[in-house]
Design a protein around this motif. Sequence first.
Motif, PDB file in Angstrom:
ATOM      1  N   SER A   5       0.837  -1.188   0.000  1.00 39.15           N
ATOM      2  CA  SER A   5       0.000   0.000   0.000  1.00 39.15           C
ATOM      3  C   SER A   5       0.878   1.246   0.000  1.00 39.15           C
ATOM      4  CB  SER A   5      -0.899  -0.056   1.222  1.00 39.15           C
ATOM      5  OG  SER A   5      -1.302   1.202   1.654  1.00 39.15           O
ATOM      6  N   ILE A   6       0.362   2.285  -0.539  1.00 38.09           N
ATOM      7  CA  ILE A   6       1.073   3.557  -0.603  1.00 38.09           C
ATOM      8  C   ILE A   6       1.313   4.118   0.798  1.00 38.09           C
ATOM      9  CG2 ILE A   6      -1.017   4.939  -0.822  1.00 38.09           C
ATOM     10  CD1 ILE A   6       2.134   5.662  -2.781  1.00 38.09           C
ATOM     11  N   ALA A   7       0.571   3.651   1.785  1.00 40.18           N
ATOM     12  CA  ALA A   7       0.732   4.149   3.161  1.00 40.18           C
ATOM     13  C   ALA A   7       2.145   3.927   3.683  1.00 40.18           C
ATOM     14  CB  ALA A   7      -0.270   3.481   4.091  1.00 40.18           C
ATOM     15  N   GLY A   8       2.816   2.912   3.202  1.00 40.81           N
ATOM     16  CA  GLY A   8       4.192   2.675   3.621  1.00 40.81           C
ATOM     17  C   GLY A   8       5.160   3.727   3.120  1.00 40.81           C
ATOM     18  N   VAL A   9       4.755   4.479   2.117  1.00 37.50           N
ATOM     19  CA  VAL A   9       5.607   5.527   1.551  1.00 37.50           C
ATOM     20  C   VAL A   9       5.227   6.897   2.106  1.00 37.50           C
ATOM     21  CG1 VAL A   9       6.225   6.739  -0.574  1.00 37.50           C
ATOM     22  CG2 VAL A   9       6.024   4.266  -0.579  1.00 37.50           C
ATOM     23  N   LEU A  10       3.932   7.152   2.180  1.00 40.20           N
ATOM     24  CA  LEU A  10       3.464   8.482   2.531  1.00 40.20           C
ATOM     25  C   LEU A  10       3.672   8.853   3.990  1.00 40.20           C
ATOM     26  CD1 LEU A  10       0.128   8.759   0.538  1.00 40.20           C
ATOM     27  CD2 LEU A  10       2.383   9.606  -0.069  1.00 40.20           C
ATOM     28  N   TYR A  55       1.211   2.105  13.235  1.00 34.44           N
ATOM     29  CA  TYR A  55       1.306   0.644  13.194  1.00 34.44           C
ATOM     30  C   TYR A  55       0.978   0.099  11.811  1.00 34.44           C
ATOM     31  CZ  TYR A  55       1.486   1.409  18.164  1.00 34.44           C
ATOM     32  OH  TYR A  55       1.843   1.852  19.400  1.00 34.44           O
ATOM     33  N   TYR A  56       0.003   0.695  11.153  1.00 35.50           N
ATOM     34  CA  TYR A  56      -0.364   0.272   9.804  1.00 35.50           C
ATOM     35  C   TYR A  56       0.802   0.514   8.841  1.00 35.50           C
ATOM     36  CZ  TYR A  56      -2.933   0.035   5.402  1.00 35.50           C
ATOM     37  OH  TYR A  56      -3.361  -0.284   4.137  1.00 35.50           O
ATOM     38  N   GLU A  57       1.373   1.693   8.900  1.00 35.28           N
ATOM     39  CA  GLU A  57       2.483   2.027   8.011  1.00 35.28           C
ATOM     40  C   GLU A  57       3.709   1.166   8.282  1.00 35.28           C
ATOM     41  OE1 GLU A  57       2.916   6.108   8.852  1.00 35.28           O
ATOM     42  OE2 GLU A  57       0.959   6.569   8.041  1.00 35.28           O
ATOM     43  N   THR A  58       3.970   0.896   9.543  1.00 42.46           N
ATOM     44  CA  THR A  58       5.102   0.044   9.904  1.00 42.46           C
ATOM     45  C   THR A  58       4.966  -1.322   9.248  1.00 42.46           C
ATOM     46  OG1 THR A  58       5.339   1.203  12.004  1.00 42.46           O
ATOM     47  CG2 THR A  58       6.359  -0.974  11.832  1.00 42.46           C
ATOM     48  N   PHE A  65       5.949  -0.988   5.537  1.00 40.38           N
ATOM     49  CA  PHE A  65       7.402  -0.930   5.351  1.00 40.38           C
ATOM     50  C   PHE A  65       8.003  -2.329   5.498  1.00 40.38           C
ATOM     51  CE2 PHE A  65       7.200   3.672   6.525  1.00 40.38           C
ATOM     52  CZ  PHE A  65       7.870   4.165   5.430  1.00 40.38           C
ATOM     53  N   ALA A  66       7.558  -3.051   6.523  1.00 42.85           N
ATOM     54  CA  ALA A  66       8.084  -4.395   6.774  1.00 42.85           C
ATOM     55  C   ALA A  66       7.743  -5.339   5.626  1.00 42.85           C
ATOM     56  CB  ALA A  66       7.526  -4.943   8.089  1.00 42.85           C
ATOM     57  N   LEU A  67       6.526  -5.256   5.122  1.00 41.09           N
ATOM     58  CA  LEU A  67       6.110  -6.120   4.014  1.00 41.09           C
ATOM     59  C   LEU A  67       6.944  -5.856   2.762  1.00 41.09           C
ATOM     60  CD1 LEU A  67       4.143  -8.248   2.978  1.00 41.09           C
ATOM     61  CD2 LEU A  67       2.589  -6.384   2.377  1.00 41.09           C
ATOM     62  N   GLU A  68       7.247  -4.587   2.501  1.00 42.89           N
ATOM     63  CA  GLU A  68       8.062  -4.264   1.332  1.00 42.89           C
ATOM     64  C   GLU A  68       9.477  -4.823   1.479  1.00 42.89           C
ATOM     65  OE1 GLU A  68       9.009  -0.667  -1.746  1.00 42.89           O
ATOM     66  OE2 GLU A  68       7.685  -0.303  -0.042  1.00 42.89           O
ATOM     67  N   GLY A  69      10.070  -4.655   2.652  1.00 40.02           N
ATOM     68  CA  GLY A  69      11.406  -5.193   2.887  1.00 40.02           C
ATOM     69  C   GLY A  69      11.437  -6.707   2.789  1.00 40.02           C
ATOM     70  N   MET A  70      10.433  -7.348   3.380  1.00 42.05           N
ATOM     71  CA  MET A  70      10.363  -8.807   3.323  1.00 42.05           C
ATOM     72  C   MET A  70      10.176  -9.287   1.885  1.00 42.05           C
ATOM     73  SD  MET A  70       7.727 -11.396   5.264  1.00 42.05           S
ATOM     74  CE  MET A  70       6.363 -11.087   4.162  1.00 42.05           C
ATOM     75  N   SER A  71       9.333  -8.593   1.124  1.00 43.07           N
ATOM     76  CA  SER A  71       9.100  -8.984  -0.274  1.00 43.07           C
ATOM     77  C   SER A  71      10.373  -8.858  -1.099  1.00 43.07           C
ATOM     78  CB  SER A  71       7.996  -8.118  -0.885  1.00 43.07           C
ATOM     79  OG  SER A  71       6.782  -8.324  -0.221  1.00 43.07           O
ATOM     80  N   ASP A  72      11.110  -7.765  -0.904  1.00 47.10           N
ATOM     81  CA  ASP A  72      12.370  -7.589  -1.636  1.00 47.10           C
ATOM     82  C   ASP A  72      13.346  -8.703  -1.302  1.00 47.10           C
ATOM     83  OD1 ASP A  72      11.493  -5.300  -2.905  1.00 47.10           O
ATOM     84  OD2 ASP A  72      12.496  -3.926  -1.510  1.00 47.10           O
ATOM     85  N   ASN A  73      13.463  -9.013  -0.020  1.00 49.88           N
ATOM     86  CA  ASN A  73      14.385 -10.066   0.406  1.00 49.88           C
ATOM     87  C   ASN A  73      13.972 -11.412  -0.162  1.00 49.88           C
ATOM     88  OD1 ASN A  73      15.248 -12.315   2.292  1.00 49.88           O
ATOM     89  ND2 ASN A  73      16.560 -10.637   2.949  1.00 49.88           N
ATOM     90  N   MET A  74      12.698 -11.735  -0.079  1.00 49.94           N
ATOM     91  CA  MET A  74      12.206 -13.015  -0.600  1.00 49.94           C
ATOM     92  C   MET A  74      12.404 -13.101  -2.113  1.00 49.94           C
ATOM     93  SD  MET A  74       8.742 -13.533   1.636  1.00 49.94           S
ATOM     94  CE  MET A  74       8.232 -14.975   0.717  1.00 49.94           C
TER      95      MET A  74
END
Length: 106
Positions: A1-6, A12-15, A18-27
Motif C-alpha cells: 500500500s502507498i501508506a508505507g511511503v506516505l 502501526y499500519y504504516e510500519t 514498510f516491513a512487508l516491502e522489505g520482506m518482499s524484496d528479500n524473498m
Amino acid sequence: SIAGVLGLDHCYYETSKFALEGMSDNMRRSLRKEGVRVVLVKPGNISTDMNPAGEVSPEVVAMDIEHAISSSKPKARYYPGKVKGYSTKFVCMLYEMLPTSIVDKL
C-alpha cells in the motif's frame, strides 16, 4: 500500500507496510534461484467500504494482481491507482528521490 511511503498518521499500519516491502524484496532476491517469483502490489487510494472517497475501483488492483499471477515475467512491483490525482508509481518514486527533510514536511 502507498501508506508505507506516505507516512500517514497511522504508525502501526504504516510500519507493517514498510516491513512487508522489505520482506518482499528479500524473498524475491533469495528465492529467485529456486524459481519462485515474489511480487509486491502497492495500491494507491482505492475505493472500498472503509475508504469510499478512493480515487479508483478495486478492479484496477485486481487487474494488476491478475497480470502478476498469469505473467511468465511479472514485474517486481505493481502500482495500481492514484494518490491525489497522481499515479501511485509517480508518488512512490517522488518520495524516494526527495530528501528526507522535504518529505517530512509533506
